[in-house]
Design an enzyme around this catalytic site. Structure first.
Site, PDB file in Angstrom:
ATOM      1  N   HIS A 200       2.144  -6.961  -9.265  1.00 26.40           N
ATOM      2  CA  HIS A 200       1.917  -7.822  -8.158  1.00 26.40           C
ATOM      3  C   HIS A 200       0.309  -8.494  -7.960  1.00 26.40           C
ATOM      4  O   HIS A 200       0.356  -9.493  -7.867  1.00 26.40           O
ATOM      5  CB  HIS A 200       1.976  -6.769  -6.877  1.00 26.40           C
ATOM      6  CG  HIS A 200       3.309  -6.351  -6.679  1.00 26.40           C
ATOM      7  ND1 HIS A 200       4.459  -7.119  -6.766  1.00 26.40           N
ATOM      8  CD2 HIS A 200       3.813  -4.828  -6.775  1.00 26.40           C
ATOM      9  CE1 HIS A 200       5.587  -6.109  -6.589  1.00 26.40           C
ATOM     10  NE2 HIS A 200       4.961  -4.827  -6.647  1.00 26.40           N
ATOM     11  N   ASP A 251      12.154  -6.598  -9.640  1.00 30.71           N
ATOM     12  CA  ASP A 251      11.552  -5.471  -8.882  1.00 30.71           C
ATOM     13  C   ASP A 251      12.591  -4.790  -7.998  1.00 30.71           C
ATOM     14  O   ASP A 251      13.293  -3.867  -8.587  1.00 30.71           O
ATOM     15  CB  ASP A 251      10.420  -6.113  -8.087  1.00 30.71           C
ATOM     16  CG  ASP A 251       9.465  -5.071  -7.203  1.00 30.71           C
ATOM     17  OD1 ASP A 251       9.671  -3.617  -7.493  1.00 30.71           O
ATOM     18  OD2 ASP A 251       8.394  -5.359  -6.696  1.00 30.71           O
TER      19      ASP A 251
HETATM   20 ZN   LIG Z   1       7.683  -2.043  -8.601  1.00 27.23          ZN
END
Ligand SMILES: [Zn+2]
Length: 338
Positions: A200, A251
């Site tokens: 991220h 994800d």
């Molecule tokens: Zn994750």
């Protein structure tokens, strides 16, 4: 038979396969409310349910052109073996990014000590499962765990993957506890290196991005999930300016489509810069493929090729020279014919 184009397979560096069950569920008003729903889903799994669900999800990944996956796994060691078995049956290259969870979360996610965690990793590796180290986050791992895992990763030459700077609250909590930001804490605890992947980095500031660049660490961006969860946008221009390598992950698996992840990445860069073609087509394929393989510690040969259906209607009328770019600009993963 329609003609096909062979391309290197895509590498899904960051997956939580069980979260696909949440696809389409509203699950609250912000990330933290979604997380409550996610934990409830995590609670119900057994090795048997993991085996069945993950085989299904990995099958969807393969059909979409991901031929390797890094499973960021925190449902327990028996479930890690079930996930590896499911991947083997489906035929997707698999790396278990076995998660260290020292505090918070659910009982099933936590190990009693960092030594117990490393023993689990070694047991999985001894059974022939490709492994990487994955301190979940600075939220879930105390400082001494990060130090121990950082030095183990350096000593053993293993990939180290960690969530950081996904949400502003995580940064505020880290500042309150440690007096520094998450990526600064990772640097201070020896967790940054050229095998480190920060997942991220959405809210990383300039100093944190400088640390990633100076340590040769990479960022895994997961744009469809970051959109779904309301995380925000990766500061793509500032990342590229510093030469920080990128790779992609599906994800939460709300969407499984490598072209869409890459299109979103370039789309964010265009929105932020007012320019087009910020990342070249070759850059984007490298982010989707070889940089992902490196992030998982896989040899390029471990990632199987894919075939694109040139007869697909979304490629109708596209000149051969433009097909690779058109796939990212305007196609969905159903153009993949194997
Ligand atoms: Zn994750």
């Amino acid at each position: 038979m329609a003609p096909t184009l062979s391309l290197p397979g895509f590498v899904n560096v960051h997956s939580h396969a069980f979260q696909r069950a949440l696809r389409g569920r509203a699950a609250g008003h912000d990330f933290w409310a979604w997380r409550d729903g996610m934990l409830a889903e995590a609670e119900r799994h057994s090795p048997e349910t993991v085996h069945a669900l993950y085989a299904d999800v990995y099958g969807e990944m393969l059909a979409a052109g991901f031929t390797a996956v890094g499973e960021f796994h925190y449902l327990g060691a028996a479930e890690a073996r079930a996930a590896a078995a499911a991947a083997g049956e489906v035929g997707i290259a698999f790396v278990c990014l076995h998660v260290a969870y020292g505090r918070g979360g659910l009982d099933r996610m936590r190990q009693p000590s960092v030594a117990a965690y490393l023993t689990e990793v070694e047991a999985l590796a001894s059974e022939g499962i490709a492994v990487g180290l994955a301190p979940h986050s600075v939220r879930a791992c105390p400082r001494d765990w990060l130090e121990e895992i950082g030095s183990y990763a350096a000593r053993e030459g293993l990939p180290l993957h960690v969530h950081a700077c996904e949400q502003p609250r995580e940064i505020e909590e880290c500042l309150a506890e440690h007096g520094c930001r998450p990526i600064e804490l990772l640097a201070r605890t020896g967790c940054l290196g050229d095998r480190t992947i920060v997942v991220h980095a959405t809210h990383a500031d300039g100093g944190e991005l400088d640390l990633l660049a100076s340590h040769g660490s990479a960022i895994c961006v997961c744009p469809t999930t970051e959109a779904d969860l309301g995380d925000g946008f990766l500061p793509v221009m500032r990342v590229l300016h510093r030469g920080i390598p990128l790779c992609i992950g599906s994800d939460s698996n709300v969407r499984i489509d490598p072209f869409e992840e890459l299109r979103e990445l370039e789309g964010i860069a265009r929105r932020q810069s007012g320019q087009r073609g910020v990342l070249s087509t070759d850059d984007l394929y490298a982010i989707g493929g070889e940089l992902g393989a490196r992030a998982l510690g896989l040899e390029a040969g471990a990632v199987a090729a894919i075939e694109i259906d040139l007869g697909h209607r979304s490629l109708s009328g596209i000149a051969t020279d433009h097909v690779r770019a058109a796939l990212i600009a305007g196609c969905a993963a159903d153009v993949v014919s194997r």
